[in-house]
Design a protein around this motif. Structure first.
Motif, short mmCIF file in Angstrom:
data_model
loop_
_atom_site.label_atom_id
_atom_site.label_comp_id
_atom_site.label_asym_id
_atom_site.label_seq_id
_atom_site.Cartn_x
_atom_site.Cartn_y
_atom_site.Cartn_z
N LEU A 137 -6.77 11.19 16.49
CA LEU A 137 -8.07 10.71 17.14
C LEU A 137 -8.13 10.47 15.64
N ASP A 138 -8.48 9.36 15.25
CA ASP A 138 -7.91 9.41 13.58
C ASP A 138 -9.29 7.90 13.09
N LEU A 139 -10.26 9.08 11.82
CA LEU A 139 -10.89 8.53 11.63
C LEU A 139 -11.05 7.96 9.56
N SER A 140 -10.57 6.79 9.60
CA SER A 140 -10.71 6.10 8.55
C SER A 140 -11.17 5.35 7.55
N TYR A 141 -12.05 6.62 6.61
CA TYR A 141 -12.91 6.15 5.87
C TYR A 141 -13.20 4.17 6.05
N LYS A 142 -12.11 3.72 4.86
CA LYS A 142 -12.19 2.32 5.11
C LYS A 142 -11.68 0.97 5.96
N ARG A 143 -11.35 1.51 7.13
CA ARG A 143 -11.45 1.23 8.54
C ARG A 143 -13.20 0.97 8.75
N ARG A 144 -13.63 2.36 9.21
CA ARG A 144 -14.59 2.73 9.93
C ARG A 144 -16.03 2.06 9.41
N PHE A 145 -16.04 2.35 7.55
CA PHE A 145 -16.81 2.34 6.52
C PHE A 145 -16.66 1.23 5.84
N GLU A 146 -16.53 -0.41 6.75
CA GLU A 146 -15.58 -1.23 5.86
C GLU A 146 -16.61 -1.39 4.93
N ARG A 147 -18.34 -1.73 4.64
CA ARG A 147 -18.69 -2.43 3.89
C ARG A 147 -19.58 -1.97 3.29
N ALA A 148 -18.91 -0.04 3.46
CA ALA A 148 -19.47 0.53 2.22
C ALA A 148 -18.39 1.18 1.15
N LYS A 149 -19.31 1.40 0.25
CA LYS A 149 -18.65 1.28 -1.56
C LYS A 149 -18.17 2.64 -0.98
N ILE A 150 -17.24 2.93 -1.22
CA ILE A 150 -16.47 4.94 -1.45
C ILE A 150 -16.53 5.11 -3.05
N PRO A 151 -16.94 6.30 -4.04
CA PRO A 151 -16.65 6.23 -4.64
C PRO A 151 -15.33 7.23 -4.86
N GLU A 152 -14.70 7.26 -6.46
CA GLU A 152 -13.64 7.89 -6.41
C GLU A 152 -14.38 9.25 -6.12
N ALA A 153 -13.43 10.49 -6.07
CA ALA A 153 -14.20 12.03 -6.44
C ALA A 153 -14.46 11.68 -7.87
N TYR A 154 -14.22 11.94 -8.84
CA TYR A 154 -15.14 12.03 -10.19
C TYR A 154 -16.11 11.12 -10.46
N GLU A 155 -16.16 9.84 -9.91
CA GLU A 155 -17.25 8.63 -9.97
C GLU A 155 -18.19 9.68 -8.97
N SER A 156 -18.28 10.42 -8.61
CA SER A 156 -19.48 11.66 -7.72
C SER A 156 -19.81 12.61 -8.71
N LEU A 157 -18.44 13.26 -9.24
CA LEU A 157 -19.03 14.14 -9.90
C LEU A 157 -19.46 14.19 -11.47
#
Length: 227
Positions: A137-157
């Protein structure tokens, strides 16, 4: 004024239940040359005969009613076969029944690369066959949120630092307790309590030392090749 997060308080409370890591619960390694890849000691900047580990696997325990007896196995190393950060929760064997020889169910939280949360579980093969197969049962962020900008961990920090948000940073008391867990074993590795331990060699690009599976299996973990 700095607000105290209930999550941070709970984290410190859990850390205080973890005793210092023992030597018997530690496996150290150092990578050696393999193919055209040089070993750690082949680097001119590394002192000859250095016993500095480039790989470590260790097990810690949380001495509270909820987690009593549950091993937490941590692994990290350089020059391994893959670069990834993940948390893998492995469940106990299912009760024997009409199915046999099936892998354990697992919950996997992959932090990088390709953030994902997936559940590895067993399902009966559709149709008349009485056979179970592993599925996800898979929730892969890049496939599920194709149009969303997913920041790198340090960008968020870094953004949190600009905003003055401390919620994702380690508190000073949490850091102090964490060092109490690791300091004794680090002193042993550095040779401050006598002769420093010699790490087990492992080939560049491998999973780690040859004794890794033996080390992990003693705590009841069963490695699966299904991902």
């Amino acid at each position: 004024m700095r607000l105290t997060s209930p999550v941070s308080v709970a984290q410190v409370k859990v850390l205080r239940c973890i005793p210092a890591i023992e030597k018997k619960d530690t496996l150290l390694g150092q990578y050696v040359a393999a193919g055209d890849k040089p070993g750690y000691l082949d680097d001119d900047t590394v002192p000859k005969g250095s016993v500095c580990p480039t790989f470590a696997a260790l097990t810690l325990f949380i001495n509270n009613p909820r987690w009593e007896g549950v091993p937490f196995i941590m692994k990290a190393g350089k020059a391994l076969n893959e670069a990834k950060v993940e948390v893998r929760v492995q469940y106990k064997d299912v009760t024997p029944g009409i199915f046999s020889d099936i892998p354990r169910n697992e919950l996997v939280l992959r932090i990088q690369p390709d953030e994902a949360i997936y559940m590895k579980m067993n399902a009966k093969t559709p149709g008349l066959l009485t056979r179970a197969i592993p599925i996800e049962l898979d929730l892969s962020y890049k496939r599920r949120f194709e149009r969303a900008k997913i920041p790198e961990a340090y960008e968020s920090l870094i953004l949190d630092a600009f905003k003055g948000d401390h919620s994702n940073f380690v508190r000073d008391d949490e850091l102090d307790v964490a060092w109490e867990i690791f300091t004794p074993i680090l002193h042993w590795i550095d040779g401050k309590d006598g002769e420093a331990p010699k790490p087990e060699p492992y080939p560049y690009g491998s999973r780690g030392p040859e004794k890794l599976d033996e080390f992990i299996n003693q705590y009841g973990f069963k490695r699966s090749n299904t991902g």
